[in-house]
Design a protein around this motif. Structure first.
Motif, short mmCIF file in Angstrom:
data_model
loop_
_atom_site.label_atom_id
_atom_site.label_comp_id
_atom_site.label_asym_id
_atom_site.label_seq_id
_atom_site.Cartn_x
_atom_site.Cartn_y
_atom_site.Cartn_z
N GLY A 35 35.96 -2.59 -29.90
CA GLY A 35 34.44 -3.04 -30.85
C GLY A 35 33.46 -2.80 -30.66
O GLY A 35 33.01 -1.96 -31.05
N TYR A 36 33.01 -3.40 -29.63
CA TYR A 36 32.11 -3.66 -27.98
C TYR A 36 32.15 -1.87 -28.14
O TYR A 36 30.97 -1.49 -28.38
N CYS A 37 32.78 -1.03 -27.87
CA CYS A 37 32.81 0.13 -26.59
C CYS A 37 32.40 0.90 -28.54
O CYS A 37 31.43 1.81 -28.39
N VAL A 38 33.29 1.01 -29.76
CA VAL A 38 32.97 1.60 -30.62
C VAL A 38 31.02 1.20 -30.88
O VAL A 38 30.40 2.43 -31.21
N GLY A 39 30.61 0.10 -31.05
CA GLY A 39 29.07 -0.06 -31.46
C GLY A 39 28.36 0.38 -30.38
O GLY A 39 27.31 0.85 -31.00
N TYR A 40 29.18 0.40 -29.44
CA TYR A 40 28.02 1.12 -27.84
C TYR A 40 28.07 2.19 -28.05
O TYR A 40 26.73 3.29 -27.72
N ALA A 41 28.78 3.18 -27.93
CA ALA A 41 29.09 4.53 -28.63
C ALA A 41 27.77 5.16 -29.60
O ALA A 41 27.39 5.84 -29.47
N PRO B 84 40.43 -1.98 -34.22
CA PRO B 84 39.49 -2.42 -33.74
C PRO B 84 38.07 -4.10 -34.44
O PRO B 84 37.82 -3.74 -35.55
N SER B 85 37.55 -4.61 -33.71
CA SER B 85 36.59 -5.91 -34.38
C SER B 85 35.14 -4.85 -35.35
O SER B 85 34.26 -4.66 -34.23
N GLY B 86 35.31 -5.60 -36.12
CA GLY B 86 33.80 -4.84 -37.01
C GLY B 86 32.70 -5.78 -36.85
O GLY B 86 31.97 -5.14 -36.82
N HIS B 87 32.85 -6.64 -36.54
CA HIS B 87 32.40 -8.03 -36.08
C HIS B 87 31.32 -7.63 -34.51
O HIS B 87 30.45 -7.04 -35.04
#
Length: 166
Positions: free
Chosen positions: A148-154, A90-93
């Motif tokens: 990336g958004y999903c991982v960041g939000y989690a 996923p996108s790290g950015h």
């Protein structure tokens, strides 16, 4: 979808996309995290300082050392930016910057509740621009950004839960 973004948006969007993409890269994001830690330390906000330090470090390790090698997705062909390396998904950015901007919004909203909507609105707008830009410049696929958004939000949700419980 990725090709559509490049064809729908005008060529004049390229400089904006490149600037947006590079504004979220590791040296810039790392500098913003460092500045955040210094500001929080200055005001003795130790819990928030720990939360940013550990959550951003955790997301960096999770994305770059675990998820990207596990999924092993190649980046799109013909990027508009140089020096891309590593895996795409996923996108790290998307993950790291969403985490950071949402934590800033959370910290601001806890001190100034009237700014909650504005701060999260700005964070969301910046994340949308960064996501579209990452796809436009060919650094990521749409699926990379959404994941990336999903991982960041989690990670953001877990961090906020920690802050509210301690």
């Amino acid at each position: 979808m990725s090709k559509m973004i490049r064809t729908v948006l005008p060529r004049e969007f390229a400089p904006v996309a490149k600037l947006s993409y590079f504004s979220g890269n590791a040296p810039v994001a790392g500098s913003l995290v460092f500045i955040s830690l210094m500001v929080l330390g200055r005001y003795h906000r130790w819990r928030e300082m720990k939360a940013i330090a550990f959550s951003t470090l955790f997301i960096l390790i999770l994305i770059d050392r675990v998820l990207k090698p596990f999924f092993d997705v190649a980046r799109p062909d013909n990027p508009l930016v140089l020096h891309l390396s590593g895996h795409s998904f996923p996108s790290g950015h998307a993950a790291g910057n969403l985490l950071l901007y949402f934590l800033w919004s959370y910290f601001l909203a806890t001190k100034r509740p009237t700014l909650r909507g504005l701060s999260y609105g700005v964070a969301i707008a910046l994340m949308i621009l960064m996501g579209i830009s990452s796809v436009y410049v060919g650094a990521h696929w749409v699926s990379d950004v959404l994941a990336g958004y999903c991982v960041g939000y989690a990670i953001y949700a877990v961090t906020v839960r920690y802050l509210e419980r301690s």
